[in-house]
Structure formats: structure tokens, C-alpha cells
Scaffold this motif. Structure first.
Motif, PDB file in Angstrom:
ATOM      1  N   THR A  65       4.022  45.372  72.740  1.00 11.87           N
ATOM      2  CA  THR A  65       4.773  46.893  73.282  1.00 11.87           C
ATOM      3  C   THR A  65       4.151  48.009  72.334  1.00 11.87           C
ATOM      4  O   THR A  65       3.872  48.685  73.022  1.00 11.87           O
ATOM      5  CB  THR A  65       6.271  46.826  72.910  1.00 11.87           C
ATOM      6  N   ASP A  66       3.450  47.546  71.147  1.00 14.20           N
ATOM      7  CA  ASP A  66       2.982  48.560  70.514  1.00 14.20           C
ATOM      8  C   ASP A  66       1.564  48.885  71.128  1.00 14.20           C
ATOM      9  O   ASP A  66       1.009  50.215  71.148  1.00 14.20           O
ATOM     10  CB  ASP A  66       2.731  48.254  69.087  1.00 14.20           C
ATOM     11  N   TYR A  68       0.752  48.277  74.431  1.00 15.14           N
ATOM     12  CA  TYR A  68       0.839  49.030  75.667  1.00 15.14           C
ATOM     13  C   TYR A  68       1.258  50.641  75.451  1.00 15.14           C
ATOM     14  O   TYR A  68       0.642  51.439  76.021  1.00 15.14           O
ATOM     15  CB  TYR A  68       1.915  48.499  76.307  1.00 15.14           C
ATOM     16  N   ARG A  69       1.988  50.874  74.455  1.00 18.27           N
ATOM     17  CA  ARG A  69       2.398  52.484  74.313  1.00 18.27           C
ATOM     18  C   ARG A  69       1.188  52.972  73.639  1.00 18.27           C
ATOM     19  O   ARG A  69       0.799  54.111  74.289  1.00 18.27           O
ATOM     20  CB  ARG A  69       3.261  52.348  72.990  1.00 18.27           C
ATOM     21  N   ASP A  70       0.168  52.358  72.656  1.00 20.90           N
ATOM     22  CA  ASP A  70      -1.085  53.040  72.365  1.00 20.90           C
ATOM     23  C   ASP A  70      -1.914  53.273  73.484  1.00 20.90           C
ATOM     24  O   ASP A  70      -2.313  54.467  73.686  1.00 20.90           O
ATOM     25  CB  ASP A  70      -1.687  52.135  71.358  1.00 20.90           C
ATOM     26  N   GLU A  73      -0.308  55.967  75.750  1.00 18.35           N
ATOM     27  CA  GLU A  73      -0.586  57.431  75.366  1.00 18.35           C
ATOM     28  C   GLU A  73      -2.138  57.923  75.316  1.00 18.35           C
ATOM     29  O   GLU A  73      -2.320  59.129  75.499  1.00 18.35           O
ATOM     30  CB  GLU A  73      -0.192  57.447  73.671  1.00 18.35           C
ATOM     31  N   ILE A 126       6.202  50.376  80.576  1.00 22.11           N
ATOM     32  CA  ILE A 126       5.541  51.156  79.890  1.00 22.11           C
ATOM     33  C   ILE A 126       4.153  50.919  80.814  1.00 22.11           C
ATOM     34  O   ILE A 126       3.399  51.933  81.239  1.00 22.11           O
ATOM     35  CB  ILE A 126       5.023  50.517  78.480  1.00 22.11           C
TER      36      ILE A 126
END
Length: 233
Positions: A65-66, A68-70, A73, A126
Motif C-alpha cells: 500500500t505504501d 501504490y500510494r507513492d 502521488e 489506490i
């Protein structure tokens, strides 16, 4: 005060564990990620670290998840910083640049699935947001060109569905949208899907070193794919 201190320590410990896990990922892939080995590297026992991550899968979920978020963004920022006519190219190049900077994280989410691991719904959300960014970038290409891949048409003309568009329509009826927000038309959704598969195709081969023995610069191929996608080819 004591509670806040414990929370800070808990957060620091979890972040340190994830950093060690990423180092393991770079060295041995997902198969090399071990909670006990992480604990040893941190000077802890395995049972002690399990108080911060209940299982290896929970740790993997945090890493995924980290990541995917990075990436989400990064793509969103690239699009936001570009002029409308340049958003597609900015999005595509940001995707490749991000993958080249951190190939292990790229392969964590786009490489071989981890056997027995099932990602939580949050990762799909995401990923859907990233596809929304791609759809919007593809829409900007259409606006800039003033025509779609089939050629300019008047607003009252209707083109027959392609096989891909028909399949996407069937998918929507059976599964639902994988793009949050306003549902794109079949042609735009098809263009976004082709963009996603073709860009990732070149990037995945590049990140895995498949061009290394060819004496060939994959960035040239990637730019050619961008040009073709912009033209609707």
C-alpha cells in the motif's frame, strides 16, 4: 504523555521494520522477506516484532500500500504540474522514472504475485485512482489532438463498438467500474487500458534487465510507444 511516547516508538519501530523489509526485497525478492530476520537485524526477537506486525502478510500489505500510494502521488503530481497538452507524456515519463529509481518496489506491485497472498481492497482502490489519472491523461490527449484514434467525427455520429470496447462494456456490467469518478466512454477506457498495458510492457522488460544483452536503449522504444499512443496507434 506516556501514551504519545509509546505511539511515537511504535511508529518508528514499524517504519524501521519496513525499511529492513525493503532491503530484503532488494536482495532476495518477496520470498526473502522474513519477520524473524527483520527482527534480528533490528536487535529484537521475532515474537517482539510480531507485536507490531501480526503476520508477514500484514507487513507485505504495508509495503504494497505504501508503494501504490507513492506511485499514485507521483503520477498525479506529474499530471498536475504539466500543461494540458503535455499531461499524457508527463504521466508516462513519470511512471518510467519512478520504476527505474526503485525497481524492487515496482516489481513488488507489478511483478510475479506472491503465492498465497491476497491484497486487501485498499490496494484496488489506490490502483483505481492511478487508472483515473491515466484515463484523464488520455482524455487530455484527445482534447489536444481534436480527434480520437478513429478520426474526427461530429457529435451526432456514432461508431460501431470495437471488440475491445464491447468486452469492456461486458466487464462493466459483470464486475463494475475499475475507475473511480465519472465513468469514461468505451473508447476512452480502451485507450487507457492500452496505455496501461503498453507502457508497463516496456517498463517491466526494462526493469527486469531484458534489454541488457541487446545493446539497445529501451528509453527510445518507450518514447516511440508514447508517440504511438498519442497518435492513437
Amino acid at each position: 504523555m506516556a501514551t504519545a511516547r509509546r505511539e511515537r516508538y511504535r511508529k518508528q519501530t514499524r517504519e524501521e521494520a519496513k525499511a529492513v523489509a525493503l532491503a530484503q526485497l532488494a536482495e532476495s525478492g518477496t520470498a526473502g522477506i522474513s519477520v524473524n530476520a527483520i527482527a534480528k537485524a533490528m536487535g529484537m526477537t521475532g515474537p517482539a516484532l510480531y507485536r507490531y506486525f501480526a503476520s508477514r502478510d500484514e507487513l507485505l500489505t504495508e509495503l504494497i500500500t505504501d508503494t501504490y500510494r507513492d506511485l499514485a502521488e507521483t503520477l498525479a503530481q506529474a499530471v498536475a504540474d504539466a500543461a494540458p497538452a503535455d499531461r499524457f507524456r508527463a504521466m508516462a515519463r513519470a511512471l518510467r522514472d519512478w520504476a527505474k529509481r526503485q525497481p524492487d518496489r515496482y516489481l513488488l506491485i507489478y511483478g510475479t504475485p506472491v503465492p498465497g497472498y491476497h491484497a486487501p481492497p485498499e490496494t484496488a482502490e489506490i490502483a483505481g485512482g492511478m487508472m483515473r489519472t491515466i484515463v484523464d491523461a488520455c482524455s487530455a490527449v484527445g482534447d489536444a489532438d481534436g480527434a480520437t484514434a478513429r478520426g474526427a467525427t461530429t457529435s451526432h455520429e456514432r461508431q460501431p463498438l470495437t471488440e475491445l470496447e464491447a468486452e469492456l462494456a461486458r466487464h462493466l456490467e459483470g464486475v463494475g467500474s475499475w475507475v473511480p469518478g465519472e465513468e469514461p466512454g468505451g473508447e476512452l477506457k480502451g485507450r487507457a487500458l492500452r496505455t496501461w498495458t503498453r507502457l508497463h510492457g516496456v517498463i517491466s522488460l526494462d526493469v527486469q534487465g531484458q534489454f541488457a544483452g541487446m545493446g539497445f536503449d529501451p528509453s527510445v522504444l518507450f518514447e516511440a510507444e508514447i508517440d504511438a499512443l498519442v497518435r492513437g496507434g
